[in-house]
Design a protein around this motif. Structure first.
Motif, PDB file in Angstrom:
ATOM      1  N   MET A  64      20.179 -24.555 -22.265  1.00  0.00           N
ATOM      2  CA  MET A  64      18.755 -24.787 -21.952  1.00  0.00           C
ATOM      3  C   MET A  64      18.066 -23.494 -21.510  1.00  0.00           C
ATOM      4  O   MET A  64      16.992 -23.133 -21.983  1.00  0.00           O
ATOM      5  N   ALA A  65      18.803 -22.817 -20.585  1.00  0.00           N
ATOM      6  CA  ALA A  65      18.236 -21.565 -20.054  1.00  0.00           C
ATOM      7  C   ALA A  65      18.076 -20.537 -21.175  1.00  0.00           C
ATOM      8  O   ALA A  65      17.061 -19.845 -21.275  1.00  0.00           O
ATOM      9  N   ALA A  66      19.104 -20.494 -22.070  1.00  0.00           N
ATOM     10  CA  ALA A  66      19.068 -19.524 -23.172  1.00  0.00           C
ATOM     11  C   ALA A  66      17.881 -19.818 -24.076  1.00  0.00           C
ATOM     12  O   ALA A  66      17.179 -18.902 -24.532  1.00  0.00           O
ATOM     13  N   LEU A  67      17.621 -21.113 -24.321  1.00  0.00           N
ATOM     14  CA  LEU A  67      16.499 -21.494 -25.177  1.00  0.00           C
ATOM     15  C   LEU A  67      15.173 -21.042 -24.543  1.00  0.00           C
ATOM     16  O   LEU A  67      14.287 -20.494 -25.195  1.00  0.00           O
ATOM     17  N   GLY A  68      15.091 -21.279 -23.229  1.00  0.00           N
ATOM     18  CA  GLY A  68      13.881 -20.886 -22.497  1.00  0.00           C
ATOM     19  C   GLY A  68      13.621 -19.393 -22.623  1.00  0.00           C
ATOM     20  O   GLY A  68      12.498 -18.964 -22.927  1.00  0.00           O
ATOM     21  N   ILE A  69      14.691 -18.618 -22.456  1.00  0.00           N
ATOM     22  CA  ILE A  69      14.536 -17.148 -22.544  1.00  0.00           C
ATOM     23  C   ILE A  69      14.103 -16.735 -23.941  1.00  0.00           C
ATOM     24  O   ILE A  69      13.214 -15.924 -24.136  1.00  0.00           O
ATOM     25  N   THR A  70      14.742 -17.396 -24.958  1.00  0.00           N
ATOM     26  CA  THR A  70      14.385 -17.048 -26.341  1.00  0.00           C
ATOM     27  C   THR A  70      12.920 -17.354 -26.611  1.00  0.00           C
ATOM     28  O   THR A  70      12.194 -16.549 -27.199  1.00  0.00           O
ATOM     29  N   VAL A  71      12.480 -18.535 -26.164  1.00  0.00           N
ATOM     30  CA  VAL A  71      11.072 -18.916 -26.395  1.00  0.00           C
ATOM     31  C   VAL A  71      10.147 -17.923 -25.693  1.00  0.00           C
ATOM     32  O   VAL A  71       9.158 -17.442 -26.267  1.00  0.00           O
TER      33      VAL A  71
END
Ligand code: HEM
Length: 493
Positions: free
Chosen positions: A1-8
């Protein structure tokens, strides 16, 4: 989830950057000089050969004319190419383009001192330094005598090589280094002094690194690249070591200062600082003084030293030119008297050779970047305040009409049909206008006197056949850096 947030978040950040960049470029292109289409973020960098940016400018000038716009990264830049455009900008519009474009790697000098100062103190600090440099001898007999006092040390160091091969970089460099060190700090270094050799190697390394493709790239993207490894870090480290050395000298001078009797430029600047001790906005601070002196120290050493070193390599390639110089020196000066500036009048060939060396080596091909200090209408275009302006110098020094066959080293470019010296207004290796090199007078004196003294006493002997000497610079960027070489100097008597 955190990785997705950073990517976005990252994607959103890149998208915003792209939009801002496109908006800035489209919006501000109105009425700017013509130029190639820039891409977001990188601008026109992809159209430049980072190994030879001056050549890319020439090619773009053939396409877009003598005044054109480029985006170096996101920096709006107007390049001026050719005598008319450069002269018009630097002389007729001298105030409008008198700002200094940022050179990111010299962040530690930003808006202080002289060279990298684009702030409100530049004018006063430059004026004060120039006046005082003159008082300490710049342009007057004081400097001539100073150079004449240094010449025997240089000749002695050359004699000590005993005809064996050596790299001239630091032996030759010590002479201009001592001349400027005397003006600034009343200091004289022995030619094998460890500190002096260290400082010269820092100057030398920085001039080289600044001219490499990576630094050309870095300077246009400092905020992206600051935290990455690379040679920009080395340059900044060197700048900081030079600054620390000068700061130490300033401290010593401050402790011993006799305000009634300043004896060098450091003292004079400190006296000014003392005078405005209680001012809330002082013009002179200890850090500002350090930067001013460091500017003069490296600019005053590395440029003249590189020109002399390149000059000797050129003369080895053309022994017939060296022979003519020996003949002129023997006739006008003789074997033992120290060369003097008055000799220049009777030595048109040497004068022409020194000019041709400076023209041919084209030491700072694209000049230092200027900046428009206000919105300016120039040749019908609007150049907004803050635009970087590059008044190229190679476009004057290699003008085909003024200097036929400009790629060829030919002292005839500065001689008339009677063998007398011929002046050219296209000869602008020191630039011109409000930012013109502060050390022009000093450098020209040093080049003439040191070169005459060397050739009065020595024959130059290359280690390879003159025909095989390659004069191409090792790197082309901020400067044209000569290739490494060794030579022998053979006493003439
Ligand atoms: C062969 C020797 C030299 C060459 C080819 C040279 C060339 C230049 C050039 C092209 C500039 C940029 C001018 C501009 O922005 O329009 C400059 C600026 C400068 N030079 Fe030199 N230079 C030489 C020697 C020296 C010496 C000996 C000194 C010190 C005494 C010196 C001190 C400076 C300073 C302080 C500036 C900055 C001026 C300013 O920004 O207001 N230079 N030089």
């Amino acid at each position: 989830m955190a990785a997705l947030g950073i990517t976005v978040a990252l994607l959103a950040w890149v998208a915003i950057l792209l939009l801002v960049s496109i908006w800035k470029q489209v919006h501000s292109s109105w009425n700017l000089p013509p130029g190639p289409f820039p891409l977001p973020i990188i601008g026109n960098i992809y159209q430049l050969d980072l190994k030879n940016i001056p050549k890319s400018f020439t090619r773009l000038a053939e396409r877009f004319g003598p005044v054109f716009t480029l985006y170096l990264g996101s920096r709006r830049t107007v390049v001026l190419h050719g005598y008319e455009a450069v002269r018009e900008a630097l002389l007729d519009r001298r105030n409008d383009f008198s700002g200094r474009g940022e050179i990111a790697v010299f962040h530690a000098h930003k808006d202080r001192g002289i060279i990298f100062n684009n702030g409100p103190t530049w004018k006063d600090v430059r004026r004060f330094s120039l006046t005082n440099l003159r008082d300490y001898g710049m342009g007057k007999r004081g400097n001539e005598e100073r150079i004449q006092r240094e010449a025997p040390y240089l000749l002695e160091a050359l004699r000590k090589t005993q005809g064996q091969p050596f790299d001239p970089t630091f032996v030759i460099g010590c002479a201009p280094c001592n001349v400027i060190a005397d003006i600034l700090f009343r200091k004289h270094f022995n030619y094998n002094d460890k500190k002096c050799l260290r400082l010269m190697s820092l100057f030398n390394e920085n001039f080289y690194l600044l001219s490499t493709p990576w630094l050309q790239f870095y300077n246009n993207f400092p905020s992206y690249l600051y935290y990455l490894p690379g040679s920009h870090r080395k340059v900044m480290k060197n700048v900081s070591e030079i600054k620390d050395y000068v700061a130490e000298i300033v401290k010593e001078h401050h402790q011993l200062l006799d305000p009634g009797c300043p004896q060098d430029l450091t003292d004079s600047l400190l006296v000014e600082m003392e005078k405005e001790k209680h001012s809330t906005e002082p013009l002179y601070t200890s850090d500002g003084i350090t930067v001013t002196l460091a500017d003069l120290f490296f600019a005053g050493t590395e440029t003249t030293s590189t020109t002399l070193r390149y000059g000797l390599l050129i003369l080895m390639k053309y022994p017939e030119i060296e022979e003519k110089l020996h003949e002129e020196i023997d006739r006008v000066i003789g074997p033992s008297r120290i060369p003097a500036i008055k000799d220049r009048l009777e030595m048109p060939y040497m004068d022409a050779v020194v000019h041709e060396i400076q023209r041919f080596i084209n030491l700072v091909p694209s000049n230092l970047p200027h900046e428009a200090v206000q919105d300016t209408t120039f040749r019908g275009y609007v150049i907004p305040k803050g635009t970087v302006v590059i008044p190229t110098l190679d476009s004057l020094l290699f003008d085909e009409k003024e200097f036929p066959d400009p790629e060829k080293f030919n002292p005839g470019h500065f001689l008339n049909e009677n063998g007398k010296f011929k002046y050219s207004d296209y000869f602008k290796p020191f630039s011109t206008g409000k930012r013109v090199c502060v050390g022009e007078g000093l450098a020209r004196m040093e080049l003439f006197l040191f070169l005459s003294a060397i050739l009065q006493h020595f024959n130059l002997k290359p280690l390879v056949d003159p025909k095989d000497i390659d004069l191409s610079p090792m790197t082309i960027g901020f400067g044209n850096i000569p290739p490494h070489y060794k030579l022998c100097v053979i006493p003439r008597s």
